[in-house]
Design a protein around this motif. Structure first.
Motif, PDB file in Angstrom:
ATOM      1  N   ARG A 136      -6.706 -29.211  -2.401  1.00  0.00           N
ATOM      2  CA  ARG A 136      -6.670 -30.310  -3.378  1.00  0.00           C
ATOM      3  C   ARG A 136      -5.490 -30.179  -4.348  1.00  0.00           C
ATOM      4  O   ARG A 136      -4.927 -31.184  -4.782  1.00  0.00           O
ATOM      5  CB  ARG A 136      -7.962 -30.358  -4.185  1.00  0.00           C
ATOM      6  N   PHE A 137      -5.160 -28.951  -4.709  1.00  0.00           N
ATOM      7  CA  PHE A 137      -4.078 -28.706  -5.668  1.00  0.00           C
ATOM      8  C   PHE A 137      -2.874 -28.114  -4.947  1.00  0.00           C
ATOM      9  O   PHE A 137      -3.022 -27.358  -3.977  1.00  0.00           O
ATOM     10  CB  PHE A 137      -4.526 -27.708  -6.741  1.00  0.00           C
ATOM     11  N   LEU A 171      -3.670 -35.934 -11.131  1.00  0.00           N
ATOM     12  CA  LEU A 171      -2.810 -35.653 -12.267  1.00  0.00           C
ATOM     13  C   LEU A 171      -1.740 -34.659 -11.829  1.00  0.00           C
ATOM     14  O   LEU A 171      -1.973 -33.862 -10.907  1.00  0.00           O
ATOM     15  CB  LEU A 171      -3.589 -35.041 -13.431  1.00  0.00           C
ATOM     16  N   ARG A 172      -0.613 -34.689 -12.514  1.00  0.00           N
ATOM     17  CA  ARG A 172       0.438 -33.712 -12.253  1.00  0.00           C
ATOM     18  C   ARG A 172       0.806 -33.025 -13.564  1.00  0.00           C
ATOM     19  O   ARG A 172       1.246 -33.689 -14.509  1.00  0.00           O
ATOM     20  CB  ARG A 172       1.669 -34.381 -11.660  1.00  0.00           C
ATOM     21  N   LEU A 173       0.629 -31.731 -13.598  1.00  0.00           N
ATOM     22  CA  LEU A 173       0.999 -30.946 -14.766  1.00  0.00           C
ATOM     23  C   LEU A 173       2.400 -30.361 -14.571  1.00  0.00           C
ATOM     24  O   LEU A 173       2.780 -30.005 -13.444  1.00  0.00           O
ATOM     25  CB  LEU A 173       0.008 -29.800 -14.984  1.00  0.00           C
ATOM     26  N   SER A 174       3.119 -30.270 -15.677  1.00  0.00           N
ATOM     27  CA  SER A 174       4.441 -29.656 -15.665  1.00  0.00           C
ATOM     28  C   SER A 174       4.508 -28.584 -16.735  1.00  0.00           C
ATOM     29  O   SER A 174       3.848 -28.696 -17.778  1.00  0.00           O
ATOM     30  CB  SER A 174       5.534 -30.696 -15.936  1.00  0.00           C
ATOM     31  N   LEU A 200       1.945 -28.497 -11.141  1.00  0.00           N
ATOM     32  CA  LEU A 200       0.646 -28.418 -10.474  1.00  0.00           C
ATOM     33  C   LEU A 200       0.200 -29.846 -10.170  1.00  0.00           C
ATOM     34  O   LEU A 200      -0.139 -30.601 -11.087  1.00  0.00           O
ATOM     35  CB  LEU A 200      -0.401 -27.715 -11.351  1.00  0.00           C
ATOM     36  N   GLN A 201       0.243 -30.198  -8.898  1.00  0.00           N
ATOM     37  CA  GLN A 201      -0.254 -31.497  -8.457  1.00  0.00           C
ATOM     38  C   GLN A 201      -1.732 -31.346  -8.138  1.00  0.00           C
ATOM     39  O   GLN A 201      -2.106 -30.543  -7.292  1.00  0.00           O
ATOM     40  CB  GLN A 201       0.509 -31.970  -7.214  1.00  0.00           C
ATOM     41  N   ASN A 254      -0.470 -18.924  -3.939  1.00  0.00           N
ATOM     42  CA  ASN A 254      -1.819 -18.388  -3.873  1.00  0.00           C
ATOM     43  C   ASN A 254      -2.715 -19.331  -4.666  1.00  0.00           C
ATOM     44  O   ASN A 254      -2.322 -19.784  -5.751  1.00  0.00           O
ATOM     45  CB  ASN A 254      -1.859 -16.985  -4.485  1.00  0.00           C
ATOM     46  N   TYR A 255      -3.901 -19.633  -4.124  1.00  0.00           N
ATOM     47  CA  TYR A 255      -4.795 -20.593  -4.771  1.00  0.00           C
ATOM     48  C   TYR A 255      -6.208 -20.022  -4.905  1.00  0.00           C
ATOM     49  O   TYR A 255      -6.677 -19.256  -4.047  1.00  0.00           O
ATOM     50  CB  TYR A 255      -4.891 -21.883  -3.944  1.00  0.00           C
ATOM     51  N   ALA A 256      -6.888 -20.453  -5.936  1.00  0.00           N
ATOM     52  CA  ALA A 256      -8.316 -20.192  -6.034  1.00  0.00           C
ATOM     53  C   ALA A 256      -9.026 -20.980  -4.946  1.00  0.00           C
ATOM     54  O   ALA A 256      -8.600 -22.089  -4.595  1.00  0.00           O
ATOM     55  CB  ALA A 256      -8.830 -20.614  -7.406  1.00  0.00           C
TER      56      ALA A 256
END
Length: 121
Positions: free
Chosen positions: A66-67, A18-21, A80-81, A58-60
């Motif tokens: 994956r994101f 999914l891709r969030l905008s 957010l892909q 920065n990522y969790a």
């Protein structure tokens, strides 16, 4: 008035994408850091990914690899892909931005209304 409008949530099968905008809907002088947080039922809101105005990310640990978070400064939009989605990624995803409404304004944290992401077969 500053507002963040999210889109792109929905239902997807495990392993899907999914891709969030999230775009700014109001007049704004400047947007600094932007990012995504999520909150699953019965859990606290947690950081997913952030991106500075110059593109540092920065990522969790749970989403690394994956994101991917990105932004278009001209469009005042953050993305957010999400790939290889897992059931444990199911949550309401919130957009966040550190904003300054005018050159004289203090910086404030602004939140979107949230978008539901459900990963299920």
């Amino acid at each position: 008035q500053v507002g963040l409008v999210e889109s792109g949530g929905g239902l997807v099968q495990p392993g899907g994408s999914l891709r969030l905008s999230c775009r700014n809907s109001g007049l704004i002088f400047k947007i600094y850091d932007m990012g995504w947080y999520r909150q699953a039922p019965g859990k606290q809101r947690e950081l997913v990914a952030t991106i500075t105005e110059t593109g540092s990310t920065n990522y969790a640990d749970s989403v690394k690899g994956r994101f991917t978070v990105s932004r278009d400064n001209a469009k005042k939009t953050v993305y957010l892909q999400m790939n290889s989605l897992k059931p444990e990624d199911t949550a309401v995803y919130y957009c966040n931005a550190d904003t300054q409404r005018t050159i004289m304004s203090a910086r404030i944290q602004t939140w979107g209304q949230g978008t539901q992401v459900t990963v299920s077969s």
